[in-house]
Structures are given as structure tokens and as C-alpha cells.
Design a protein around this motif. Structure first.
Motif, PDB file in Angstrom:
ATOM      1  N   GLY A 155       1.785  15.459  -0.815  1.00 17.58           N
ATOM      2  CA  GLY A 155       1.268  14.326  -0.071  1.00 17.58           C
ATOM      3  C   GLY A 155       0.259  13.477  -0.807  1.00 17.58           C
ATOM      4  N   VAL A 156       0.106  13.691  -2.119  1.00 16.97           N
ATOM      5  CA  VAL A 156      -0.814  12.869  -2.907  1.00 16.97           C
ATOM      6  C   VAL A 156      -0.138  11.568  -3.321  1.00 16.97           C
ATOM      7  CG1 VAL A 156      -2.138  12.741  -5.042  1.00 16.97           C
ATOM      8  CG2 VAL A 156      -2.150  14.846  -3.688  1.00 16.97           C
ATOM      9  N   ALA A 157       1.083  11.649  -3.789  1.00 16.76           N
ATOM     10  CA  ALA A 157       1.848  10.457  -4.162  1.00 16.76           C
ATOM     11  C   ALA A 157       2.777  10.082  -3.006  1.00 16.76           C
ATOM     12  CB  ALA A 157       2.665  10.714  -5.424  1.00 16.76           C
ATOM     13  N   GLU A 158       2.659   8.845  -2.551  1.00 18.10           N
ATOM     14  CA  GLU A 158       3.518   8.358  -1.470  1.00 18.10           C
ATOM     15  C   GLU A 158       4.081   6.993  -1.862  1.00 18.10           C
ATOM     16  OE1 GLU A 158       0.856   8.506   1.937  1.00 18.10           O
ATOM     17  OE2 GLU A 158       1.730  10.439   2.515  1.00 18.10           O
ATOM     18  N   PRO A 159       5.009   6.989  -2.807  1.00 16.31           N
ATOM     19  CA  PRO A 159       5.532   5.711  -3.302  1.00 16.31           C
ATOM     20  C   PRO A 159       6.382   5.001  -2.265  1.00 16.31           C
ATOM     21  CG  PRO A 159       6.786   7.541  -4.211  1.00 16.31           C
ATOM     22  CD  PRO A 159       5.626   8.148  -3.480  1.00 16.31           C
ATOM     23  N   ASP A 160       6.312   3.678  -2.288  1.00 17.14           N
ATOM     24  CA  ASP A 160       7.235   2.872  -1.493  1.00 17.14           C
ATOM     25  C   ASP A 160       8.567   2.728  -2.208  1.00 17.14           C
ATOM     26  OD1 ASP A 160       5.412   2.351   0.621  1.00 17.14           O
ATOM     27  OD2 ASP A 160       4.460   0.796  -0.587  1.00 17.14           O
ATOM     28  N   SER A 161       8.506   2.747  -3.560  1.00 14.67           N
ATOM     29  CA  SER A 161       9.738   2.645  -4.346  1.00 14.67           C
ATOM     30  C   SER A 161       9.583   3.423  -5.638  1.00 14.67           C
ATOM     31  CB  SER A 161      10.056   1.182  -4.663  1.00 14.67           C
ATOM     32  OG  SER A 161       9.029   0.596  -5.445  1.00 14.67           O
TER      33      SER A 161
ATOM     34  N   TYR B  55      -8.611  20.518  -4.870  1.00 13.72           N
ATOM     35  CA  TYR B  55      -9.147  19.624  -3.842  1.00 13.72           C
ATOM     36  C   TYR B  55      -8.411  18.283  -3.859  1.00 13.72           C
ATOM     37  CZ  TYR B  55     -12.804  23.130  -3.835  1.00 13.72           C
ATOM     38  OH  TYR B  55     -13.485  24.321  -3.759  1.00 13.72           O
ATOM     39  N   PHE B  56      -8.003  17.853  -5.043  1.00 13.05           N
ATOM     40  CA  PHE B  56      -7.211  16.631  -5.180  1.00 13.05           C
ATOM     41  C   PHE B  56      -5.811  16.823  -4.594  1.00 13.05           C
ATOM     42  CE2 PHE B  56      -3.960  14.617  -7.959  1.00 13.05           C
ATOM     43  CZ  PHE B  56      -4.190  13.281  -7.659  1.00 13.05           C
ATOM     44  N   ARG B  57      -5.248  18.011  -4.778  1.00  9.88           N
ATOM     45  CA  ARG B  57      -3.854  18.258  -4.421  1.00  9.88           C
ATOM     46  C   ARG B  57      -3.668  18.810  -3.006  1.00  9.88           C
ATOM     47  NH1 ARG B  57       0.147  18.739  -8.634  1.00  9.88           N
ATOM     48  NH2 ARG B  57      -0.636  17.633 -10.456  1.00  9.88           N
ATOM     49  N   ASP B  58      -4.723  18.841  -2.229  1.00 11.17           N
ATOM     50  CA  ASP B  58      -4.613  19.362  -0.862  1.00 11.17           C
ATOM     51  C   ASP B  58      -5.265  18.386   0.120  1.00 11.17           C
ATOM     52  OD1 ASP B  58      -4.290  20.850   1.397  1.00 11.17           O
ATOM     53  OD2 ASP B  58      -5.473  22.579   0.716  1.00 11.17           O
ATOM     54  N   PRO B  59      -4.647  17.225   0.323  1.00  6.86           N
ATOM     55  CA  PRO B  59      -5.261  16.224   1.197  1.00  6.86           C
ATOM     56  C   PRO B  59      -5.339  16.650   2.654  1.00  6.86           C
ATOM     57  CG  PRO B  59      -3.052  15.537   0.551  1.00  6.86           C
ATOM     58  CD  PRO B  59      -3.385  16.739  -0.281  1.00  6.86           C
ATOM     59  N   SER B  60      -4.519  17.579   3.067  1.00  5.51           N
ATOM     60  CA  SER B  60      -4.549  18.000   4.476  1.00  5.51           C
ATOM     61  C   SER B  60      -5.802  18.798   4.800  1.00  5.51           C
ATOM     62  CB  SER B  60      -3.307  18.830   4.808  1.00  5.51           C
ATOM     63  OG  SER B  60      -3.241  19.996   4.003  1.00  5.51           O
TER      64      SER B  60
END
Length: 325
Positions: free
Chosen positions: A40-46, A120-125
Motif C-alpha cells: 500500500g505504499v505505491a498506488e500508481p494510477d498508471s 515504518y515506511f512499508r506499513d502504512p496501516s
């Protein structure tokens, strides 16, 4: 992982134009991007697929050095005779990075763009505060579990460690990153107050090649990596070192030293280099000079061991090359 559009670029220019659009990300080997999307860190539109672009996977070696295409696979570069002969530290760094399966998939350009493994960066939840993900939100690592975090190049905004092996070797030998027409010799950025900006790359740019100048120090070089387990683990501390001796076989003419696993970016230890140039290579002097590698280091509790470990790794790498001279 949310829905996204997919575009297969048919030229470098088309890839740059598509990647300049908001929410777009480049897809090369995909080994880092897929991980970031899953957590959930990267959420690209394309996604802009550049894997089929021609001419970006070549490896060229001549008397001036090496030019490695951004889409060259890590395993191919590591096993290339010209890299093994002219830049053994680069080959060794690649062989000690990741698993064989990942090395066969990952590209060198994508490897340089990989993000930190800071939990901490890789666990946004569970950790909303991360200045790399959400600028201005804070740094959950500070005051948290810090054994794997950086002691060099940190700031009040971020103490995340840069994880790569290849980049450490490249920094030691003054590699230049090609961004199309632009060349950058200081590609990795300190966090400062803007830890979300990790690389000197602008929207609409992409890595096309990596150029490594040839040198006697690069030809006699090595990469030493210390980690919690023997394989498939990131460095607790590592050192890429190159050594050139005078004709007497004892006096240092040129020395290159870069550290990995201990800083927020690949860390050039120029103070160590300068302390030993022109000096006779002997263990006591090497160990004393290696302490300069961690000048200005700041620990956050559990990562204090890196301040003691890093100089030992540097000294081991230098003395290893001296014994082989």
C-alpha cells in the motif's frame, strides 16, 4: 492494490512523456514496485512498461570504463567478463544482493530506484507517520525499533537506511547516472527536510544508463558485506573498496571507499581515502583511518553497533585487497 491503467511504451521519449503524468510509474523488472504496491505504499494510477525498449540492456566496456544500460539484468551484469575484470566490486555487490530469481528479473536502473526497507515506511496501516510517504507527518522510526536504521546522513525528518548493494559500489568509483541528455554524478539525496525526494531525477526523466569510469583502483576492488544471515539479507554494514598501490607494492596511490547499510544513502568515506593516500599500507594505520568512516555518526539506541561495525568492515576490505596485492 488498487486498479491502474497499463501502457507499453514503444520508445524512450514515449516512456518519458507518459511517466511525467501525475500518478504514473515506470515498470522495469517490477521486483520493487510490486512489493510497494502490495503493502500500500505505491498506488500508481498508471504503469508505463519499459521492459521492451530496445538498446537499454547493453553492457559496453572499453579503455575508458563501462556503460551499462538501465534495463540490463542484475545477474547479466554480475556475470559479465568485462565487469568482473574491470569492476570486481560491482560484480560482487550484485551477486550478494537478493536471490538468484530476483537478480534474473531485476534491472540495474530499477535497483538504483529501490526504496528503503524501513518497516515504518512499508506499513502504512499501522504507522501513519512517515515523512517519506506523507511529508510533514513525522518519523515513526525515531523513538521506535531502530536496529536496522541509519547512523550517517540522518535528519530529524528521517533515519531510514538506503538498502542497495550495487549503488554502494557505484558511488565508490564515481559512477554517473544517465537521465537521457542529462548526466548526474550525485544521484542519491540526503533526507534533510525533504526525505520523500530520494533521487536527483525529475518528472519526465528516466534512467537510461550507468557509466563507470575505469581506473586501477576499480580493477583491484572488492565488496564486503556483513549481515545477520549469510544470504537473502540486507547489509548491517558493507564496504566497496578499490585500491591502487605504488610500484613498491606497499604505498597507497589511490583508494576508494564507500559504505552501505549504515547511511540514508550510499556513503562515500572520503576521509578514510585521504588519510591513507601516500601512506604505507599496514594494519594499524588502516584500522585507525577506518574509524574516520563514521565521523559525525548519530545513533538511535539499538543501531549503535553500526558505529563500531562499519570501520571494521572497511578495514577488513582494505586489508583483504592489500594481502592480494
Amino acid at each position: 492494490m488498487r486498479d491502474f491503467s497499463y501502457l507499453r511504451a514503444n520508445s524512450v521519449d514515449a516512456a518519458r512523456q507518459a511517466a511525467a503524468l501525475p500518478g504514473a510509474m515506470l515498470l522495469a523488472g517490477g521486483t520493487t514496485l510490486i512489493d510497494l504496491a502490495k503493502c500500500g505504499v505505491a498506488e500508481p494510477d498508471s504503469l508505463v512498461d519499459i521492459t521492451h525498449l530496445k538498446g537499454l540492456d547493453t553492457i559496453e566496456i572499453d579503455e575508458r570504463g563501462a556503460v551499462i544500460g538501465a534495463l540490463a539484468r542484475m545477474s547479466h551484469v554480475a556475470d559479465h567478463a568485462g565487469i568482473k575484470g574491470g569492476f570486481p566490486a560491482v560484480s560482487e555487490a550484485l551477486w550478494q544482493a537478493a536471490s538468484a530469481q530476483l537478480r534474473n528479473m531485476a534491472t540495474v536502473g530499477g535497483n538504483l530506484m529501490q526504496r528503503t526497507r524501513c518497516p515504518y515506511f512499508r506499513d502504512p496501516s499501522n504507522f501513519a507517520a512517515c515523512n517519506k510517504r506523507e511529508p510533514g507527518s513525522g518519523c515513526s522510526a525515531i523513538g521506535g525499533v531502530t536496529r536496522g536504521h541509519a547512523v550517517l546522513g540522518t535528519s530529524e525528518a528521517c533515519i531510514a537506511t538506503y538498502p542497495g548493494d550495487l549503488a554502494t559500489a557505484l558511488v565508490a568509483f564515481d559512477a554517473v547516472v544517465h537521465l537521457g541528455e542529462r548526466r548526474v554524478d550525485d544521484f542519491f539525496l540526503l533526507p534533510g527536510t525533504t526525505p520523500q525526494k530520494e533521487h536527483a531525477i525529475e518528472p519526465g526523466e528516466m534512467i537510461t544508463a550507468i557509466e563507470i569510469p575505469g581506473s586501477a583502483a576499480a580493477r583491484r576492488s572488492s565488496y564486503v558485506k556483513v549481515r545477520d544471515r549469510q544470504s537473502y539479507e540486507f547489509a548491517a554494514a558493507s564496504a566497496a573498496v578499490g585500491l591502487e598501490l605504488e610500484a613498491d607494492g606497499r604505498t597507497v596511490r589511490d583508494l576508494r571507499v564507500a559504505l552501505g547499510g549504515v547511511a540514508t544513502k550510499p556513503w562515500r568515506a572520503r576521509a578514510v581515502e585521504e588519510a591513507l593516500k601516500g601512506k604505507v599500507l599496514e594494519p594499524k594505520a588502516v584500522r585507525a583511518a577506518s574509524l574516520l568512516a563514521v565521523e559525525g555518526a548519530v545513533d538511535h539506541g539499538a543501531n549503535h553497533y553500526k558505529i563500531e561495525l562499519a570501520p571494521r568492515v572497511v578495514a577488513r576490505a582494505i586489508l583483504k585487497l592489500g594481502e592480494a596485492a
